[in-house]
Motif scaffolding. Structure first.
Motif, mmCIF file in Angstrom:
data_model
loop_
_atom_site.group_PDB
_atom_site.id
_atom_site.type_symbol
_atom_site.label_atom_id
_atom_site.label_comp_id
_atom_site.label_asym_id
_atom_site.label_seq_id
_atom_site.Cartn_x
_atom_site.Cartn_y
_atom_site.Cartn_z
ATOM 1 N N ASP A 146 0.830 -1.199 0.000
ATOM 2 C CA ASP A 146 0.000 0.000 0.000
ATOM 3 C C ASP A 146 0.869 1.256 0.000
ATOM 4 O OD1 ASP A 146 -1.711 2.213 1.504
ATOM 5 O OD2 ASP A 146 -3.105 0.704 0.718
ATOM 6 N N PRO A 147 0.499 2.298 -0.770
ATOM 7 C CA PRO A 147 1.313 3.531 -0.824
ATOM 8 C C PRO A 147 1.548 4.183 0.538
ATOM 9 C CG PRO A 147 -0.329 3.525 -2.580
ATOM 10 C CD PRO A 147 -0.629 2.346 -1.723
ATOM 11 N N SER A 148 0.657 3.954 1.500
ATOM 12 C CA SER A 148 0.833 4.582 2.811
ATOM 13 C C SER A 148 2.061 4.058 3.544
ATOM 14 C CB SER A 148 -0.417 4.352 3.668
ATOM 15 O OG SER A 148 -0.698 2.974 3.802
ATOM 16 N N TRP A 149 2.554 2.888 3.148
ATOM 17 C CA TRP A 149 3.776 2.367 3.764
ATOM 18 C C TRP A 149 5.015 3.127 3.306
ATOM 19 C CZ3 TRP A 149 4.102 -0.684 7.834
ATOM 20 C CH2 TRP A 149 3.047 -1.528 8.152
ATOM 21 N N LYS A 150 4.889 3.968 2.292
ATOM 22 C CA LYS A 150 6.028 4.735 1.809
ATOM 23 C C LYS A 150 6.212 6.059 2.555
ATOM 24 C CE LYS A 150 5.716 2.778 -2.852
ATOM 25 N NZ LYS A 150 5.551 3.058 -4.303
ATOM 26 N N LYS A 151 5.283 6.371 3.450
ATOM 27 C CA LYS A 151 5.353 7.614 4.202
ATOM 28 C C LYS A 151 6.018 7.384 5.556
ATOM 29 C CE LYS A 151 1.085 9.303 2.047
ATOM 30 N NZ LYS A 151 -0.304 9.762 2.288
ATOM 31 N N TRP A 152 6.736 8.430 6.013
ATOM 32 C CA TRP A 152 7.387 8.340 7.312
ATOM 33 C C TRP A 152 6.319 8.417 8.416
ATOM 34 C CZ3 TRP A 152 8.019 10.995 11.871
ATOM 35 C CH2 TRP A 152 9.098 10.612 12.659
ATOM 36 N N PRO A 153 6.411 7.673 9.514
ATOM 37 C CA PRO A 153 7.522 6.784 9.922
ATOM 38 C C PRO A 153 7.335 5.342 9.509
ATOM 39 C CG PRO A 153 5.993 6.997 11.738
ATOM 40 C CD PRO A 153 5.415 7.811 10.602
ATOM 41 N N PHE A 154 6.257 5.053 8.745
ATOM 42 C CA PHE A 154 5.945 3.662 8.458
ATOM 43 C C PHE A 154 6.943 3.047 7.479
ATOM 44 C CE2 PHE A 154 1.970 5.903 9.461
ATOM 45 C CZ PHE A 154 1.661 5.247 10.639
ATOM 46 N N ASN A 155 7.541 3.888 6.618
ATOM 47 C CA ASN A 155 8.556 3.332 5.717
ATOM 48 C C ASN A 155 9.789 2.863 6.496
ATOM 49 O OD1 ASN A 155 9.323 5.903 6.426
ATOM 50 N ND2 ASN A 155 9.565 6.651 4.331
ATOM 51 N N THR A 156 10.176 3.615 7.534
ATOM 52 C CA THR A 156 11.337 3.195 8.327
ATOM 53 C C THR A 156 11.003 1.962 9.177
ATOM 54 O OG1 THR A 156 10.753 4.690 10.143
ATOM 55 C CG2 THR A 156 12.197 5.546 8.425
ATOM 56 N N ILE A 157 9.765 1.882 9.652
ATOM 57 C CA ILE A 157 9.357 0.708 10.439
ATOM 58 C C ILE A 157 9.407 -0.550 9.576
ATOM 59 C CG2 ILE A 157 7.417 -0.385 11.613
ATOM 60 C CD1 ILE A 157 6.553 2.401 12.550
ATOM 61 N N SER A 158 8.837 -0.477 8.365
ATOM 62 C CA SER A 158 8.824 -1.655 7.497
ATOM 63 C C SER A 158 10.227 -2.042 7.052
ATOM 64 C CB SER A 158 7.929 -1.407 6.271
ATOM 65 O OG SER A 158 8.420 -0.325 5.494
ATOM 66 N N GLN A 159 11.070 -1.037 6.754
ATOM 67 C CA GLN A 159 12.436 -1.353 6.343
ATOM 68 C C GLN A 159 13.248 -1.968 7.485
ATOM 69 O OE1 GLN A 159 14.302 -0.818 3.088
ATOM 70 N NE2 GLN A 159 12.145 -1.387 2.812
ATOM 71 N N GLY A 160 13.024 -1.483 8.702
ATOM 72 C CA GLY A 160 13.703 -2.081 9.846
ATOM 73 C C GLY A 160 13.303 -3.535 10.032
ATOM 74 N N PHE A 161 12.021 -3.826 9.848
ATOM 75 C CA PHE A 161 11.546 -5.205 9.979
ATOM 76 C C PHE A 161 12.146 -6.087 8.893
ATOM 77 C CE2 PHE A 161 8.469 -8.423 8.578
ATOM 78 C CZ PHE A 161 8.416 -9.197 9.723
ATOM 79 N N LEU A 162 12.173 -5.603 7.640
ATOM 80 C CA LEU A 162 12.718 -6.403 6.546
ATOM 81 C C LEU A 162 14.208 -6.642 6.714
ATOM 82 C CD1 LEU A 162 10.778 -4.837 3.533
ATOM 83 C CD2 LEU A 162 10.452 -7.111 4.512
ATOM 84 N N LEU A 163 14.927 -5.675 7.273
ATOM 85 C CA LEU A 163 16.350 -5.877 7.545
ATOM 86 C C LEU A 163 16.554 -6.965 8.601
ATOM 87 C CD1 LEU A 163 17.636 -2.182 7.514
ATOM 88 C CD2 LEU A 163 18.381 -4.014 5.977
ATOM 89 N N GLN A 164 15.673 -6.984 9.598
ATOM 90 C CA GLN A 164 15.757 -8.056 10.588
ATOM 91 C C GLN A 164 15.479 -9.413 9.955
ATOM 92 O OE1 GLN A 164 14.172 -7.584 14.645
ATOM 93 N NE2 GLN A 164 13.392 -5.607 13.934
ATOM 94 N N GLU A 165 14.459 -9.480 9.096
ATOM 95 C CA GLU A 165 14.180 -10.733 8.395
ATOM 96 C C GLU A 165 15.382 -11.198 7.595
ATOM 97 O OE1 GLU A 165 9.564 -11.649 7.359
ATOM 98 O OE2 GLU A 165 10.651 -10.400 5.942
ATOM 99 N N GLN A 166 16.016 -10.254 6.911
ATOM 100 C CA GLN A 166 17.188 -10.593 6.102
ATOM 101 C C GLN A 166 18.311 -11.147 6.976
ATOM 102 O OE1 GLN A 166 20.044 -7.531 4.632
ATOM 103 N NE2 GLN A 166 19.184 -8.008 2.609
ATOM 104 N N TRP A 167 18.537 -10.503 8.146
ATOM 105 C CA TRP A 167 19.615 -10.958 9.028
ATOM 106 C C TRP A 167 19.342 -12.354 9.564
ATOM 107 C CZ3 TRP A 167 20.424 -12.623 13.980
ATOM 108 C CH2 TRP A 167 21.747 -12.629 14.424
ATOM 109 N N TRP A 168 18.113 -12.624 9.978
ATOM 110 C CA TRP A 168 17.786 -13.940 10.504
ATOM 111 C C TRP A 168 17.843 -15.012 9.427
ATOM 112 C CZ3 TRP A 168 17.963 -15.749 15.142
ATOM 113 C CH2 TRP A 168 17.806 -14.881 16.233
#
Length: 625
Positions: A146-168
Motif C-alpha cells: 500500500d502507498p501509505s507504507w512509503k510515508k514516514w515513519p511507516f517506511n522506516t518501520i517496514s524497512q527495519g523489519f525487513l532488515l531483521q528478516e534478512q539478518w535472521w
C-alpha cells in the motif's frame, strides 16, 4: 520370574494410566451427553479386557504408556514433537558455536544493517523524496504494498523489519555442519515468529488500519471484534454450518447431476449423467485425494472439470471417500487400494461392460492410482488403458515444504496422537497447510477481518479448502513412513498382496500435470515420473499452485502451460532443461489433456444406461462433517 514380574508391573501401570485417561474422557463425554450406556460399565470392561489398542510396528507392550503420554503432550504442543524441535535447534546452535567465522559475518552484517537503517531513517526525515530502499520485499510479500507504507515513519518501520528478516535468514542458513532438514526447520520456525511480529499485524504500526479507523470513526475495530468473536464461537462449538451466503455442497458446488452407483465402507462411486447423444467407449474414472473432499474436481459449474469432461462426451465416474471416524482407525493403505481404486474399477467394468477404462488421480489420489496401476501390471491386469496424474508425486525424495513436518521424531509423535484419537483431525491437517503460507492464509486474513473489519469474500475454492477430512491412524502412519519418510514406492520396496511392486512395470501411457508454484507436490518432484515409469509420458507444466493450477477452466485469465511428450525415459531431459526448452502456450491445459485422452478413449457409442433407484449425487459421504 523377575522378567514376568516387570512385565506385569508395566502392564498394570499402563492399565492404570489408561483408566485415568478414560475417566477424564468419560467426564467430558457425559458433559456432552454423547453416550447412552452406563459409563462405568465401559470403564470396567476396558480395565478387565486385555490391552488391544493397535500401536506402531516398532512398539511393544511397554510402549502404551509412552503413546498415552505423548498423545496428551501433543495437546499442549499443537501436535509438534518437542524432541524434533529440540534436535533441530541443538544442531543449529551447536554448529553455530563451532563456526567463529559465521558469527563474525553475522556480527558485521548486524552493524551494516543498523547503519543502513540509520541512514535511511535520516534521509526520510531531511528529504521530501522517497530514498532508495535498504531492502526490497520479495515479489510474493504483499504486506507493504500500500502507498501509505512509503510515508514516514511507516517506511522506516517496514524497512527495519525487513532488515531483521534478512539478518535472521542469514543466521539460520549456511551454518557449516547443520543437516539440511534441521536448517529448514529452524529457518521455517524463525520465519513464523517474525511473521507474527510483523508491523502489518498491529494497529499502531500499520498505516492502512489507522486510515480505516479514521475514515470509519473506529467502526472497523467494532466489526473486527464481532468477526473475531464469531470465529471464536464457531471454533469452540465446532460449528461446521456455513452462512446463507456461502457456497454449499449440493446447492452451489458438487452439483453435476449423477447417481451413486456403488458404495462400500470406504467409498461412494458416482456416475455422472451424460449430456451428449454419444460418448466415448472407454469410461473415465477420477481418483481424488482423500485428504479433502472430492469436489475440487466438481466445483461451481464454470470451474468443474467433471462437467467439462461430461460435455466432451465422456462417461465420467468419481470416487467420493468416506470421512473416517475412530472406528476406522485400522483402515490401511492396502484397504484404500482395494476398497477404493480396485472396487471402483470392478464396479465400472461391470456397469458399463467396457473391458478398459481411463483413470485420472489428483494429489494423493494420483499416488494411490500409481500404486494400483503398478500392482495391476504385476498381476497382469490390463483394465486401465491410460493414467493421468494431476499434481501427484510417486517419488518423495524431494517432497516440498511438507517435509518440514516429517522426520522419525515427528512421525512417532503423530502416531501417538493418532493412536489416541483413531485418526488425524481436520484441524491438525489444516494447521500444517496454513503454516506453509501463513502470510496469505493466517495473517492477511486476520488483518482484513479483525483489524480492517472486512467481510471474508466467499468462493467455491475457499469453501472446498475449508472442508477438510480426517486421516485413519493406520493408513496415515503407513503413508508417512513408507512413502514420505522411506520413499519405498520409488525405490521398489512397496508391497501389495505380499509382493513388491515396481513403477517400471507400468506400460500404459501417462499424462502428468505439475503446477508451477506448488508447495505440496513440487513440479520437479512430479516430473520424476519420466525416469520411474517405463512408458510414454506426456508432461504439462501449468501456471498456478497445487489447487488453482489444476482448477484451470478454458477462459480463465492469466493461465498458461507447457507440454511435451517423451517416449523413452532414457532420453528424457532434466526438469530445468525441459522448462527452458519447451514452448509456453496461453490458456488452459484442460483442452490439451482432453485431446490426449480422446486418442485413448475409443469410438463413440450410445451412453451406457444409468442405474435406476440409486441415490442422487453428490451422495452422503461428501456431506459428512
Amino acid at each position: 520370574m523377575k522378567r514376568d514380574v516387570l512385565i506385569c508391573i508395566k502392564s498394570t501401570a499402563a492399565r492404570i494410566t489408561m483408566l485415568v485417561a478414560l475417566l477424564f474422557r468419560e467426564v467430558a463425554m457425559l458433559e456432552k451427553n454423547s453416550y447412552d450406556s452406563p459409563p462405568f460399565e465401559r470403564m470396567a470392561s476396558a480395565w478387565l479386557a486385555p490391552l488391544t489398542y493397535d500401536y506402531p510396528e516398532s512398539a511393544n507392550e511397554s510402549a502404551y504408556l509412552d503413546l498415552m503420554s505423548n498423545a496428551w503432550l501433543g495437546r499442549l504442543t499443537y501436535n509438534i514433537s518437542p524432541a524434533a524441535m529440540f534436535n533441530a535447534y541443538a544442531d543449529w546452535l551447536t554448529h553455530l558455536c563451532l563456526s567463529p567465522s559465521k558469527r563474525m559475518v553475522l556480527l558485521q552484517k548486524a552493524w551494516q544493517n543498523c547503519w543502513q537503517w540509520h541512514l535511511y531513517n535520516r534521509n526520510c526525515v531531511v528529504t521530501e523524496d522517497q530514498p532508495q530502499y535498504c531492502v526490497t520485499p520479495l515479489s510474493q510479500d504483499q504486506r507493504f504494498n500500500d502507498p501509505s507504507w512509503k510515508k514516514w515513519p511507516f517506511n522506516t518501520i517496514s524497512q527495519g523489519f525487513l532488515l531483521q528478516e534478512q539478518w535472521w535468514q542469514r543466521a539460520t542458513t549456511g551454518v557449516r555442519g547443520v543437516s539440511k532438514h534441521h536448517e529448514d526447520v529452524v529457518t521455517f520456525t524463525v520465519r513464523q515468529l517474525l511473521d507474527t511480529l510483523a508491523p502489518s499485524n498491529f494497529p499502531l504500526t500499520n498505516p492502512v488500519v489507522q486510515q480505516a479507523a479514521i475514515q470509519s470513526w473506529g467502526h472497523n475495530f467494532v466489526q473486527g471484534w464481532l468477526n473475531a468473536v464469531e470465529d471464536w464461537r464457531r471454533s469452540i462449538a465446532s460449528d461446521t454450518t456455513e452462512p446463507d451466503d456461502a457456497f454449499k455442497v449440493g446447492r452451489d458446488i458438487a452439483i453435476s447431476p449423477g447417481k451413486v452407483v456403488f458404495h462400500n465402507n470406504l467409498i461412494e462411486l458416482i456416475q455422472y449423467t451424460p449430456t451428449t447423444k454419444t460418448v466415448h467407449a472407454v469410461p473415465l474414472l477420477f481418483v481424488p485425494a482423500w485428504i479433502m473432499k472430492y469436489y475440487i474436481l466438481d466445483l461451481s459449474p464454470q470451474n468443474s472439470l467433471v462437467r467439462y469432461m461430461v460435455s466432451q462426451g465422456y462417461t465420467v465416474f468419481m470416487i467420493s471417500w468416506k470421512n473416517p471416524l475412530a472406528e476406522d482407525r485400522n483402515l490401511s493403505m492396502e484397504d484404500y487400494r482395494k476398497l477404493g481404486v480396485m472396487a471402483a474399477i470392478d464396479a465400472i467394468t461391470e456397469l458399463t461392460h467396457a473391458p478398459q477404462l481411463n483413470a485420472a488421480g489428483y494429489c494423493l489420489g494420483g499416488t494411490l492410482l500409481s500404486i494400483a496401476s503398478a500392482s495391476m501390471a504385476c498381476h497382469g491386469d490390463e483394465r486401465i488403458a491410460s493414467m493421468s496424474l494431476f499434481a501427484a508425486q510417486v517419488d518423495f525424495e524431494e517432497p516440498g515444504e511438507l517435509s518440514l513436518f516429517i522426520d522419525e521424531s515427528q512421525i512417532s509423535f503423530l502416531e501417538a496422537i493418532m493412536w489416541d484419537q483413531g485418526y488425524l483431525d481436520t484441524k491438525q491437517m489444516a494447521g500444517a497447510f496454513q503454516l506453509l503460507r501463513s502470510n496469505d492464509l493466517i495473517w492477511s486474513r486476520r488483518l482484513n477481518q479483525y483489524l480492517l473489519g472486512l467481510s471474508e469474500k466467499k468462493s467455491d475454492l475457499m469453501t472446498w479448502n475449508a472442508d477438510a477430512t480426517r486421516m485413519p491412524y493406520r493408513m496415515h502412519s503407513e503413508y508417512l513412513r513408507h512413502l514420505f519418510l522411506h520413499n519405498d514406492l520409488a525405490e521398489g520396496r512397496y508391497f501389495t498382496e505380499g509382493k513388491s511392486i515396481h513403477l517400471t512395470d507400468i506400460s500404459i501411457p501417462i499424462f502428468a500435470v505439475g503446477t508451477l508454484t506448488d508447495h505440496v507436490a513440487p513440479w520437479r518432484s512430479v516430473f520424476k515420473i519420466h525416469r520411474l515409469a517405463d512408458t510414454e509420458v506426456t508432461f504439462a507444466l501449468t501456471s498456478g499452485g497445487h489447487n488453482a493450477g489444476v482448477v484451470s477452466p478454458p477462459g480463465h485469465p492469466d493461465r498458461s502451460y507447457q507440454i511435451a511428450t517423451h517416449a523413452d525415459k532414457d532420453h528424457a531431459m532434466d526438469a530445468d532443461t525441459w522448462q527452458a526448452t519447451v514452448a509456453r502456450k496461453e490458456g488452459s491445459w484442460w483442452p490439451a489433456w482432453e485431446s490426449w485422452l480422446r486418442m485413448k478413449s475409443g469410438k463413440r457409442i450410445p451412453p451406457p444406461p444409468m442405474p435406476a433407484h440409486k441415490p442422487a449425487a453428490p451422495g452422503k459421504y461428501v456431506m459428512q462433517p
